[in-house]
Design a protein around this motif. Structure first.
Motif, PDB file in Angstrom:
ATOM      1  N   ILE A   1      -5.049  -3.371  -1.662  1.00  0.00           N
ATOM      2  CA  ILE A   1      -4.027  -4.384  -1.884  1.00  0.00           C
ATOM      3  C   ILE A   1      -4.655  -5.547  -2.644  1.00  0.00           C
ATOM      4  CG2 ILE A   1      -2.393  -5.978  -0.819  1.00  0.00           C
ATOM      5  CD1 ILE A   1      -2.528  -4.139   1.681  1.00  0.00           C
ATOM      6  N   ARG A   2      -3.990  -5.951  -3.721  1.00  0.00           N
ATOM      7  CA  ARG A   2      -4.431  -7.110  -4.487  1.00  0.00           C
ATOM      8  C   ARG A   2      -3.291  -8.118  -4.513  1.00  0.00           C
ATOM      9  NH1 ARG A   2      -8.678  -6.565  -8.532  1.00  0.00           N
ATOM     10  NH2 ARG A   2      -7.985  -8.710  -8.783  1.00  0.00           N
TER      11      ARG A   2
ATOM     12  N   LYS B   1       4.730  -7.385  10.848  1.00  0.00           N
ATOM     13  CA  LYS B   1       5.015  -6.209  10.021  1.00  0.00           C
ATOM     14  C   LYS B   1       4.074  -6.160   8.826  1.00  0.00           C
ATOM     15  CE  LYS B   1       9.931  -5.557  10.899  1.00  0.00           C
ATOM     16  NZ  LYS B   1      11.281  -5.631  10.310  1.00  0.00           N
ATOM     17  N   LEU B   2       3.924  -7.299   8.159  1.00  0.00           N
ATOM     18  CA  LEU B   2       3.052  -7.361   6.988  1.00  0.00           C
ATOM     19  C   LEU B   2       1.620  -7.000   7.365  1.00  0.00           C
ATOM     20  CD1 LEU B   2       2.735  -7.991   3.979  1.00  0.00           C
ATOM     21  CD2 LEU B   2       2.385 -10.392   4.613  1.00  0.00           C
ATOM     22  N   GLU B   3       1.131  -7.548   8.458  1.00  0.00           N
ATOM     23  CA  GLU B   3      -0.241  -7.253   8.898  1.00  0.00           C
ATOM     24  C   GLU B   3      -0.418  -5.779   9.232  1.00  0.00           C
ATOM     25  OE1 GLU B   3      -1.002 -10.003  12.085  1.00  0.00           O
ATOM     26  OE2 GLU B   3      -1.032 -11.717  10.716  1.00  0.00           O
ATOM     27  N   HIS B   4       0.560  -5.179   9.897  1.00  0.00           N
ATOM     28  CA  HIS B   4       0.473  -3.756  10.230  1.00  0.00           C
ATOM     29  C   HIS B   4       0.528  -2.889   8.971  1.00  0.00           C
ATOM     30  CE1 HIS B   4       0.403  -3.762  14.614  1.00  0.00           C
ATOM     31  NE2 HIS B   4       1.277  -4.756  14.581  1.00  0.00           N
ATOM     32  N   LEU B   5       1.341  -3.277   8.007  1.00  0.00           N
ATOM     33  CA  LEU B   5       1.408  -2.531   6.749  1.00  0.00           C
ATOM     34  C   LEU B   5       0.094  -2.648   5.974  1.00  0.00           C
ATOM     35  CD1 LEU B   5       5.040  -3.363   5.608  1.00  0.00           C
ATOM     36  CD2 LEU B   5       4.196  -1.133   6.380  1.00  0.00           C
TER      37      LEU B   5
ATOM     38  N   ASP C   1       9.580  -9.871   0.744  1.00  0.00           N
ATOM     39  CA  ASP C   1       9.314  -9.161  -0.512  1.00  0.00           C
ATOM     40  C   ASP C   1       7.956  -8.464  -0.464  1.00  0.00           C
ATOM     41  OD1 ASP C   1      11.736  -9.748  -1.744  1.00  0.00           O
ATOM     42  OD2 ASP C   1      10.961 -11.515  -2.781  1.00  0.00           O
ATOM     43  N   LYS C   2       6.969  -9.111   0.146  1.00  0.00           N
ATOM     44  CA  LYS C   2       5.652  -8.483   0.292  1.00  0.00           C
ATOM     45  C   LYS C   2       5.761  -7.226   1.157  1.00  0.00           C
ATOM     46  CE  LYS C   2       3.122 -12.804  -0.258  1.00  0.00           C
ATOM     47  NZ  LYS C   2       2.347 -13.855   0.385  1.00  0.00           N
ATOM     48  N   ILE C   3       6.525  -7.310   2.237  1.00  0.00           N
ATOM     49  CA  ILE C   3       6.750  -6.154   3.106  1.00  0.00           C
ATOM     50  C   ILE C   3       7.390  -5.027   2.308  1.00  0.00           C
ATOM     51  CG2 ILE C   3       8.164  -5.308   5.033  1.00  0.00           C
ATOM     52  CD1 ILE C   3       7.691  -8.096   6.343  1.00  0.00           C
ATOM     53  N   HIS C   4       8.382  -5.366   1.513  1.00  0.00           N
ATOM     54  CA  HIS C   4       9.082  -4.363   0.705  1.00  0.00           C
ATOM     55  C   HIS C   4       8.129  -3.673  -0.272  1.00  0.00           C
ATOM     56  CE1 HIS C   4      12.378  -2.486  -1.470  1.00  0.00           C
ATOM     57  NE2 HIS C   4      11.788  -2.891  -2.581  1.00  0.00           N
ATOM     58  N   VAL C   5       7.312  -4.455  -0.979  1.00  0.00           N
ATOM     59  CA  VAL C   5       6.372  -3.887  -1.956  1.00  0.00           C
ATOM     60  C   VAL C   5       5.378  -2.959  -1.267  1.00  0.00           C
ATOM     61  CG1 VAL C   5       4.504  -4.448  -3.570  1.00  0.00           C
ATOM     62  CG2 VAL C   5       6.615  -5.764  -3.616  1.00  0.00           C
ATOM     63  N   LEU C   6       4.819  -3.396  -0.141  1.00  0.00           N
ATOM     64  CA  LEU C   6       3.855  -2.557   0.580  1.00  0.00           C
ATOM     65  C   LEU C   6       4.515  -1.293   1.133  1.00  0.00           C
ATOM     66  CD1 LEU C   6       1.645  -5.128   2.504  1.00  0.00           C
ATOM     67  CD2 LEU C   6       1.005  -3.727   0.555  1.00  0.00           C
ATOM     68  N   ALA C   7       5.703  -1.428   1.686  1.00  0.00           N
ATOM     69  CA  ALA C   7       6.400  -0.264   2.235  1.00  0.00           C
ATOM     70  C   ALA C   7       6.707   0.751   1.142  1.00  0.00           C
ATOM     71  CB  ALA C   7       7.682  -0.700   2.941  1.00  0.00           C
TER      72      ALA C   7
END
Length: 95
Positions: A21-22, A6-10, A56-62
């Motif tokens: 993204i930083r 999920k993270l990679e796709h986001l 949390d990273k997924i949430h921030v990116l989403a």
């Protein structure tokens, strides 16, 4: 789909819409900030705490990607649900 995928796709989706993204160390007064969206000199950024959990990273990116029109891009159905808040993990205040 696992969280790493999920993270990679986001991250890929962010690149397609011009969102930079930083991953940085973010710390403020004893608490851990996960990050968020910002616009600097006309450029879109999302700053993500590199020490945050994958979820949390997924949430921030989403949350950052919700600001963009993604209708012209193919988005995996599971990610579309995430971005639309239908999976109960983003946008409901509990995730």
């Amino acid at each position: 789909m696992d969280d790493r995928s999920k993270l990679e796709h986001l991250e890929d989706l962010a690149g397609k819409v011009g969102l930079t993204i930083r991953y940085e160390s973010l710390k403020a007064e004893g608490s851990l900030h996960t990050g968020g969206y910002c616009r600097i000199k006309g450029r879109d950024f999302v700053i993500v705490n590199k020490k945050a959990s994958i979820r949390d990273k997924i949430h921030v990116l989403a949350e950052a990607l919700k600001r963009f029109d993604l209708n012209h891009l193919y988005v995996l159905p599971s990610l579309r649900k995430l971005l639309d808040g239908e999976d109960g993990k983003v946008g409901d205040g509990n995730g």
